[in-house]
Design a protein around this motif. Structure first.
Motif, PDB file in Angstrom:
ATOM      1  N   UNK A   1      24.677   0.785   1.448  1.00 25.73           N
ATOM      2  CA  UNK A   1      26.022   0.725   2.401  1.00 25.73           C
ATOM      3  C   UNK A   1      25.564  -0.689   2.772  1.00 25.73           C
ATOM      4  N   UNK A   2      25.433  -1.538   3.193  1.00 30.80           N
ATOM      5  CA  UNK A   2      25.413  -3.021   3.826  1.00 30.80           C
ATOM      6  C   UNK A   2      25.272  -2.754   5.840  1.00 30.80           C
ATOM      7  N   UNK A   3      25.824  -1.770   5.688  1.00 28.67           N
ATOM      8  CA  UNK A   3      25.670  -1.614   7.158  1.00 28.67           C
ATOM      9  C   UNK A   3      24.389  -0.767   7.536  1.00 28.67           C
ATOM     10  N   UNK A   4      23.945  -0.111   6.652  1.00 26.58           N
ATOM     11  CA  UNK A   4      22.555   0.300   6.503  1.00 26.58           C
ATOM     12  C   UNK A   4      21.776  -0.754   6.363  1.00 26.58           C
ATOM     13  N   UNK A   5      21.774  -1.660   4.867  1.00 25.68           N
ATOM     14  CA  UNK A   5      20.807  -2.486   4.808  1.00 25.68           C
ATOM     15  C   UNK A   5      20.914  -3.158   6.721  1.00 25.68           C
ATOM     16  N   UNK A   6      21.820  -3.620   7.561  1.00 22.53           N
ATOM     17  CA  UNK A   6      21.848  -4.829   8.310  1.00 22.53           C
ATOM     18  C   UNK A   6      20.788  -3.764   9.212  1.00 22.53           C
TER      19      UNK A   6
END
Length: 251
Positions: A70-75
């Motif tokens: 998930x891009x939110x996880x990456x951030x």
């Protein structure tokens, strides 16, 4: 969330019950990242832990997990790994927000206002709904080399499955994580991270026509009941319940 006093709910046992009945919360973060959006949100099922269910002051802790892809996880991971923290379970510097929405929400037509509309015409449409918002500090379990990460994720997925199978599905013989091959579960755990939120603030809004006159509120109930849908019937019941609670608070 705008918590207008007539709609606001601060009774913690009521808020806890709402979260457990509607565990799919929207995790919202605000993280500076060169590669991802500053604001991001994801739907995640949550578990709410409290040590004393009867307490009217204990806020408790939320536990959840989110896909590593998930891009939110990456951030989140980028923010944690770029900092100076050496803790094995890093904590985000900024507060996070989780919003839980009730299953029933509906447009309210001015035609329902059977008292005010014919008398003055001074009516406008609105929307009835219920929601709870939670603010807190998030500890993140993302390092697959750390025993704490494996321990958190193992407990999280086992507890969440047990909760959903028994409290949501009401199975006498619930499915268990142990029913799946251990190596398969191990691979899946590497594809997620764990999030534990120490709750610092919690509030709810039940916007269910409490502010209306008795005549208009009766018109809303009649109007929703006449629609015949399951959602409309649930809204009608909520309007009656909230009206009764508002009456009790005045006495």
């Amino acid at each position: 969330m705008y918590l207008r006093p007539v709609h606001a709910e601060h009774h913690l046992p009521t808020l806890r019950k709402f979260i457990r009945q509607n565990p799919l919360g929207i995790l919202t973060t605000a993280i500076d990242s060169p590669l991802h959006h500053f604001l991001q949100a994801s739907h995640i099922p949550w578990l709410l832990d409290v040590s004393d269910e009867t307490s009217e002051t204990e806020l408790g802790t939320l536990r959840g997990h989110i896909a590593r892809a998930n891009p939110q996880t990456k951030a989140i991971i980028h923010d944690l790994t770029q900092g100076s923290s050496t803790a094995t379970t890093p904590r985000l510097a900024k507060d996070i927000l989780v919003v839980f929405n009730g299953p029933a929400q509906h447009y309210v037509t001015p035609k329902f206002y059977t008292e005010t509309k014919p008398a003055t015409g001074k009516v406008v449409p609105t929307w009835d709904y219920a929601a709870v918002e939670v603010y807190g500090r998030a500890t993140v379990y993302f390092d697959t080399k750390e025993p704490a990460t494996d321990a958190f994720l193992s407990k999280q997925i086992a507890d969440l499955s047990q909760f959903a199978e028994t409290s949501i599905m009401h199975y006498d013989r619930p499915w268990s994580v142990s029913d799946s091959p251990a190596n398969y579960v191990g691979l899946l755990k590497k594809a997620i991270i764990g999030i534990e939120i120490e709750i610092t603030e919690m509030g709810g809004r039940w916007k269910m026509s409490q502010e209306l006159s008795e005549g208009d509120r009766a018109g809303v109930v009649t109007g929703f009941e006449a629609l015949g849908s399951s959602v409309a019937k649930e809204i009608a019941e909520s309007v009656k319940e909230r009206a009764e609670l508002a009456k009790q608070k005045k006495t």
